[in-house]
Scaffold this motif. Structure first.
Motif, PDB file in Angstrom:
ATOM      1  N   SER A 182     -52.703 -61.567 -23.243  1.00 46.54           N
ATOM      2  CA  SER A 182     -53.308 -63.111 -23.500  1.00 46.54           C
ATOM      3  C   SER A 182     -52.370 -63.684 -24.809  1.00 46.54           C
ATOM      4  CB  SER A 182     -54.830 -62.880 -24.182  1.00 46.54           C
ATOM      5  OG  SER A 182     -55.142 -62.372 -25.276  1.00 46.54           O
ATOM      6  N   ASP A 183     -52.803 -64.822 -25.381  1.00 47.93           N
ATOM      7  CA  ASP A 183     -52.364 -65.208 -26.578  1.00 47.93           C
ATOM      8  C   ASP A 183     -52.417 -64.364 -27.773  1.00 47.93           C
ATOM      9  OD1 ASP A 183     -51.312 -67.306 -24.988  1.00 47.93           O
ATOM     10  OD2 ASP A 183     -52.895 -68.696 -25.678  1.00 47.93           O
ATOM     11  N   HIS A 184     -53.156 -63.339 -27.785  1.00 47.05           N
ATOM     12  CA  HIS A 184     -53.587 -62.839 -28.696  1.00 47.05           C
ATOM     13  C   HIS A 184     -53.465 -61.185 -28.631  1.00 47.05           C
ATOM     14  CE1 HIS A 184     -55.397 -66.187 -31.011  1.00 47.05           C
ATOM     15  NE2 HIS A 184     -55.935 -66.408 -29.865  1.00 47.05           N
ATOM     16  N   VAL A 185     -53.300 -60.671 -27.525  1.00 50.44           N
ATOM     17  CA  VAL A 185     -53.160 -59.252 -27.217  1.00 50.44           C
ATOM     18  C   VAL A 185     -51.760 -58.696 -26.524  1.00 50.44           C
ATOM     19  CG1 VAL A 185     -54.101 -57.419 -26.127  1.00 50.44           C
ATOM     20  CG2 VAL A 185     -55.668 -59.184 -27.396  1.00 50.44           C
ATOM     21  N   TRP A 186     -50.915 -57.962 -26.649  1.00 56.07           N
ATOM     22  CA  TRP A 186     -50.102 -57.530 -25.897  1.00 56.07           C
ATOM     23  C   TRP A 186     -49.752 -55.991 -26.282  1.00 56.07           C
ATOM     24  CZ3 TRP A 186     -46.520 -54.797 -28.695  1.00 56.07           C
ATOM     25  CH2 TRP A 186     -46.173 -55.185 -29.985  1.00 56.07           C
ATOM     26  N   GLY A 187     -49.227 -55.291 -25.217  1.00 51.73           N
ATOM     27  CA  GLY A 187     -48.850 -53.786 -25.236  1.00 51.73           C
ATOM     28  C   GLY A 187     -47.498 -53.740 -24.829  1.00 51.73           C
ATOM     29  N   ALA A 188     -47.242 -52.621 -25.368  1.00 54.28           N
ATOM     30  CA  ALA A 188     -45.678 -52.214 -24.682  1.00 54.28           C
ATOM     31  C   ALA A 188     -45.730 -50.637 -24.543  1.00 54.28           C
ATOM     32  CB  ALA A 188     -44.799 -52.642 -25.824  1.00 54.28           C
ATOM     33  N   VAL A 189     -44.977 -50.238 -23.655  1.00 55.02           N
ATOM     34  CA  VAL A 189     -44.586 -48.857 -23.309  1.00 55.02           C
ATOM     35  C   VAL A 189     -43.089 -48.540 -23.240  1.00 55.02           C
ATOM     36  CG1 VAL A 189     -44.931 -46.692 -21.831  1.00 55.02           C
ATOM     37  CG2 VAL A 189     -46.814 -48.405 -22.074  1.00 55.02           C
ATOM     38  N   GLY A 190     -42.774 -47.384 -23.955  1.00 54.25           N
ATOM     39  CA  GLY A 190     -41.298 -47.439 -23.910  1.00 54.25           C
ATOM     40  C   GLY A 190     -40.933 -45.928 -24.169  1.00 54.25           C
ATOM     41  N   GLY A 191     -39.423 -45.637 -24.117  1.00 50.24           N
ATOM     42  CA  GLY A 191     -39.056 -44.322 -24.473  1.00 50.24           C
ATOM     43  C   GLY A 191     -37.587 -44.343 -25.259  1.00 50.24           C
ATOM     44  N   ASN A 192     -37.572 -43.194 -26.026  1.00 46.86           N
ATOM     45  CA  ASN A 192     -36.327 -42.779 -26.615  1.00 46.86           C
ATOM     46  C   ASN A 192     -35.715 -41.575 -26.169  1.00 46.86           C
ATOM     47  OD1 ASN A 192     -36.465 -45.021 -28.443  1.00 46.86           O
ATOM     48  ND2 ASN A 192     -37.984 -43.990 -29.599  1.00 46.86           N
ATOM     49  N   ILE A 193     -34.438 -41.708 -25.472  1.00 43.56           N
ATOM     50  CA  ILE A 193     -34.091 -40.453 -24.744  1.00 43.56           C
ATOM     51  C   ILE A 193     -32.682 -40.428 -25.291  1.00 43.56           C
ATOM     52  CG2 ILE A 193     -33.073 -39.680 -22.476  1.00 43.56           C
ATOM     53  CD1 ILE A 193     -35.135 -41.922 -21.274  1.00 43.56           C
ATOM     54  N   TYR A 194     -32.303 -38.918 -25.689  1.00 42.89           N
ATOM     55  CA  TYR A 194     -30.953 -38.580 -26.255  1.00 42.89           C
ATOM     56  C   TYR A 194     -30.517 -37.665 -25.452  1.00 42.89           C
ATOM     57  CZ  TYR A 194     -33.770 -40.628 -30.081  1.00 42.89           C
ATOM     58  OH  TYR A 194     -34.885 -41.442 -31.118  1.00 42.89           O
ATOM     59  N   GLY A 195     -29.022 -37.404 -25.728  1.00 43.21           N
ATOM     60  CA  GLY A 195     -28.314 -36.388 -24.879  1.00 43.21           C
ATOM     61  C   GLY A 195     -26.858 -36.591 -25.344  1.00 43.21           C
ATOM     62  N   GLY A 196     -26.128 -35.461 -24.659  1.00 39.57           N
ATOM     63  CA  GLY A 196     -24.827 -35.399 -24.656  1.00 39.57           C
ATOM     64  C   GLY A 196     -24.273 -34.940 -26.018  1.00 39.57           C
ATOM     65  N   GLY A 197     -22.806 -34.871 -26.265  1.00 36.87           N
ATOM     66  CA  GLY A 197     -22.355 -34.670 -27.521  1.00 36.87           C
ATOM     67  C   GLY A 197     -22.658 -33.159 -27.946  1.00 36.87           C
ATOM     68  N   GLU A 198     -22.254 -33.039 -29.109  1.00 34.95           N
ATOM     69  CA  GLU A 198     -22.465 -31.720 -29.807  1.00 34.95           C
ATOM     70  C   GLU A 198     -23.683 -31.634 -30.376  1.00 34.95           C
ATOM     71  OE1 GLU A 198     -20.456 -29.087 -29.282  1.00 34.95           O
ATOM     72  OE2 GLU A 198     -18.557 -30.483 -28.647  1.00 34.95           O
TER      73      GLU A 198
ATOM     74  N   GLY B 106     -52.458 -50.149 -32.856  1.00 30.09           N
ATOM     75  CA  GLY B 106     -52.318 -48.924 -32.465  1.00 30.09           C
ATOM     76  C   GLY B 106     -51.159 -48.415 -31.881  1.00 30.09           C
ATOM     77  N   ASN B 107     -50.592 -47.662 -32.609  1.00 31.45           N
ATOM     78  CA  ASN B 107     -48.947 -47.075 -32.267  1.00 31.45           C
ATOM     79  C   ASN B 107     -48.996 -45.528 -32.142  1.00 31.45           C
ATOM     80  OD1 ASN B 107     -45.745 -48.249 -33.644  1.00 31.45           O
ATOM     81  ND2 ASN B 107     -46.246 -47.276 -31.745  1.00 31.45           N
ATOM     82  N   TYR B 108     -48.622 -44.928 -30.972  1.00 35.81           N
ATOM     83  CA  TYR B 108     -48.517 -43.583 -30.667  1.00 35.81           C
ATOM     84  C   TYR B 108     -47.223 -43.227 -29.972  1.00 35.81           C
ATOM     85  CZ  TYR B 108     -53.281 -45.135 -31.369  1.00 35.81           C
ATOM     86  OH  TYR B 108     -54.482 -45.875 -31.740  1.00 35.81           O
ATOM     87  N   SER B 109     -46.756 -42.302 -30.446  1.00 34.50           N
ATOM     88  CA  SER B 109     -45.411 -41.647 -29.889  1.00 34.50           C
ATOM     89  C   SER B 109     -45.599 -40.146 -29.621  1.00 34.50           C
ATOM     90  CB  SER B 109     -44.322 -41.841 -30.949  1.00 34.50           C
ATOM     91  OG  SER B 109     -43.043 -41.384 -30.306  1.00 34.50           O
ATOM     92  N   PHE B 110     -45.479 -39.655 -28.415  1.00 35.27           N
ATOM     93  CA  PHE B 110     -45.701 -38.488 -28.019  1.00 35.27           C
ATOM     94  C   PHE B 110     -44.292 -37.980 -27.471  1.00 35.27           C
ATOM     95  CE2 PHE B 110     -46.272 -35.302 -24.638  1.00 35.27           C
ATOM     96  CZ  PHE B 110     -47.351 -34.319 -25.262  1.00 35.27           C
ATOM     97  N   GLY B 111     -43.915 -36.649 -28.121  1.00 34.90           N
ATOM     98  CA  GLY B 111     -42.641 -35.869 -27.756  1.00 34.90           C
ATOM     99  C   GLY B 111     -42.776 -35.095 -26.529  1.00 34.90           C
ATOM    100  N   THR B 112     -41.658 -35.001 -25.795  1.00 38.75           N
ATOM    101  CA  THR B 112     -41.517 -34.330 -24.606  1.00 38.75           C
ATOM    102  C   THR B 112     -41.287 -32.854 -25.131  1.00 38.75           C
ATOM    103  OG1 THR B 112     -39.183 -34.706 -24.578  1.00 38.75           O
ATOM    104  CG2 THR B 112     -40.514 -36.358 -23.494  1.00 38.75           C
ATOM    105  N   ARG B 113     -40.800 -32.546 -26.278  1.00 33.75           N
ATOM    106  CA  ARG B 113     -41.021 -31.089 -26.839  1.00 33.75           C
ATOM    107  C   ARG B 113     -41.679 -31.022 -28.059  1.00 33.75           C
ATOM    108  NH1 ARG B 113     -34.654 -28.963 -26.008  1.00 33.75           N
ATOM    109  NH2 ARG B 113     -34.348 -29.613 -23.761  1.00 33.75           N
TER     110      ARG B 113
ATOM    111  N   PHE C 283     -37.772 -46.508 -36.462  1.00 31.94           N
ATOM    112  CA  PHE C 283     -36.989 -46.526 -34.987  1.00 31.94           C
ATOM    113  C   PHE C 283     -37.030 -45.493 -34.430  1.00 31.94           C
ATOM    114  CE2 PHE C 283     -32.896 -46.290 -32.922  1.00 31.94           C
ATOM    115  CZ  PHE C 283     -32.998 -47.748 -32.420  1.00 31.94           C
ATOM    116  N   PHE C 284     -37.077 -44.222 -34.571  1.00 29.98           N
ATOM    117  CA  PHE C 284     -37.345 -42.930 -33.881  1.00 29.98           C
ATOM    118  C   PHE C 284     -38.367 -42.993 -33.127  1.00 29.98           C
ATOM    119  CE2 PHE C 284     -33.320 -41.735 -36.486  1.00 29.98           C
ATOM    120  CZ  PHE C 284     -32.455 -41.788 -35.437  1.00 29.98           C
ATOM    121  N   SER C 285     -39.538 -43.251 -34.178  1.00 31.91           N
ATOM    122  CA  SER C 285     -40.606 -42.959 -33.789  1.00 31.91           C
ATOM    123  C   SER C 285     -41.386 -43.985 -32.695  1.00 31.91           C
ATOM    124  CB  SER C 285     -41.717 -43.067 -34.930  1.00 31.91           C
ATOM    125  OG  SER C 285     -41.377 -41.991 -35.839  1.00 31.91           O
ATOM    126  N   GLY C 286     -40.712 -45.041 -32.600  1.00 34.40           N
ATOM    127  CA  GLY C 286     -41.067 -46.181 -31.522  1.00 34.40           C
ATOM    128  C   GLY C 286     -42.322 -47.134 -32.019  1.00 34.40           C
TER     129      GLY C 286
END
Length: 451
Positions: free
Chosen positions: A413-429, A71-78, A167-170
């Motif tokens: 376990s040897d068969h189950v894993w989970g990950a939580v992360g984020g993609n944060i962008y900013g700066g520049g033009e 299962g893979n889910y990505s929630f945007g802050t906007r 890549f962008f979607s997590g």
């Protein structure tokens, strides 16, 4: 991952380095690609497998079947451009069949998934090939993922297709790479090793869906856009060669590629008052080299490549990218137990820059003659390596923008894993590589059961 988009028309709508490239979004998502090549690959695999692994020979073959449910889910802050909140919401089942009977091997990796945003399911052949192994050479035919070069999310000589929406979607990092339908031959004489690749079916990079991601578009009112892939014929067959061997304790490689840029460049029907944009893939040759080995109590990597833009060697055509020289140096070291740090510095030099500036249409952002990018990767394992804390960051000294990717992964376990992360962008033009993604910050969740 950086091949630049059409000068002026799409130059800043992409990541300018070898990380990734954003093309101007289509008003509607493009149709699925590569179905013809995919069917051919499946047919060849089935044909070979019926002959090599028929019931009469099955008892002599080593066969394994593995996979996972994810299962893979990505929630945007906007909110997304279409008003939705999720960049990604899907469940996925993957099956991997690995069967070998010397000197042959059959490998198939297939995904079936359901996308809750588009409310539809699909099946994807991620890899599917037949191997033949002899004493001093080997052969692989079918859909395969090819990885060249030394960069960590910076690709100079790895000119093969990427999935930047993944890549962008997590999605897990394995989904960044796309397979190609082709032939790979390995030769292993005493003095060096050779890897030759032929790809008759062009496969472009996959980019973020314009309905889910905010991206810079200098011509948003021109929605009539037509994309044309290179024809699948002998003349357009992509060719690549890698020569490698050890030298004084270092792994040295030379690279050659003849094919096409993998992101489309734009050609307007009328430069002054465009009503239609034609998206095409310019011809490209790449000549590169890399060196990697132990140094300074860590691992030192150096890579370079010359991008020969064959349709604009003078730099005077604003619809075709200029030729470039790219350089990367990286260093990785374990500072204490289960903690590693990786550093990279990348630069990209544009040739014929004066001609580029003169040809650039008025009012469009201009790239710099020298673009730079620095990365840092920090990784700490804890709890008997069941818990992984990681941070990957990009920062551009030339543009002043950045991307941060923190992640926590835990093996239940040897068969189950989970990950939580984020993609944060900013700066520049608003048109720079990470600055244009400022409205696309997201938090993602990955859950996987492996069997």
């Amino acid at each position: 991952m950086s091949d630049k988009q059409s000068k002026g028309m799409s130059q800043k709508a992409e990541v300018n380095f070898c990380l990734f490239v954003l093309v101007h979004p289509h008003p509607n998502p493009p149709p699925s690609r590569g179905r013809g090549a995919e069917l051919i690959s499946l047919f060849l695999i089935l044909l070979f497998s019926l002959g090599l692994f028929s019931p009469s020979y099955a008892f002599a073959a080593d066969i394994s079947l593995h996979g996972f449910f994810q299962g893979n889910y990505s929630f945007g802050t906007r909110a997304n451009p279409d008003g939705g909140d999720f960049k990604l919401a899907e469940e996925r089942l993957q099956l991997k069949l690995d069967a070998s009977k010397e000197p042959f091997r059959l490998f198939i990796k297939t995904d079936a998934f359901f996308d809750h945003i588009d409310e539809k399911g699909d099946v994807e052949l991620r890899e599917g090939y037949i191997d033949y192994t002899a004493k001093k050479w080997d052969l692989r035919i079918g859909r395969q993922v090819i990885t060249w070069g030394l960069g960590d999310l910076l690709f100079i000589n790895d000119v093969f297709p990427k999935d930047y929406e993944a890549f962008f979607s997590g999605r897990p990092m394995e989904y960044l790479k796309k397979g190609v339908d082709g032939v790979k031959v390995g030769l292993y004489p005493v003095f060096a090793s050779f890897e030759f690749i032929a790809v008759p079916f062009f496969e472009p990079n996959n980019y973020p869906d314009a309905r889910r991601f905010h991206m810079f578009d200098p011509m948003p009112n021109v929605t009539n856009r037509e994309e044309k892939d290179p024809a699948s014929n002998f003349k357009n067959t992509e060719l690549a060669l890698r020569i490698y061997r050890g030298i004084a304790g270092f792994d040295a490689s030379l690279y050659f590629y003849r094919g096409f840029f993998r992101q489309p460049w734009m050609m307007p029907d009328n430069p002054m008052m465009p009503t239609k944009l034609s998206l095409f893939y310019p011809k490209l040759s790449v000549y590169g080299a890399s060196l990697q080995g132990r140094a300074l109590e860590g691992v030192l990597s150096v890579e370079t490549g010359y991008y020969d833009s064959k349709q604009d060697r003078s730099g005077t055509d604003y619809t075709v990218p200029n030729s470039q020289t790219r350089f990367l140096i990286g260093y990785q070291r374990q500072l204490w137990e289960d903690f590693t740090v990786g550093l990279q510095y990348y630069m990209e030099y544009m040739h014929d820059y004066s001609e580029y500036k003169r040809a650039q249409p008025a009012g469009f952002p201009k790239d710099r003659k020298l673009e730079q990018l620095a990365t840092v990767r920090l990784t700490q394992f804890l709890m008997h390596q069941n818990l992984r804390l990681s941070l990957f960051s990009f920062w551009s000294p030339s543009d002043g923008d950045y991307m941060l990717n923190p992640e926590i992964k835990y093996n239940f376990s040897d068969h189950v894993w989970g990950a939580v992360g984020g993609n944060i962008y900013g700066g520049g033009e608003r048109w720079s590589q990470f600055g244009q993604l400022d409205k696309n910050d997201n938090i993602y969740l990955q859950l996987r059961y492996e069997f």
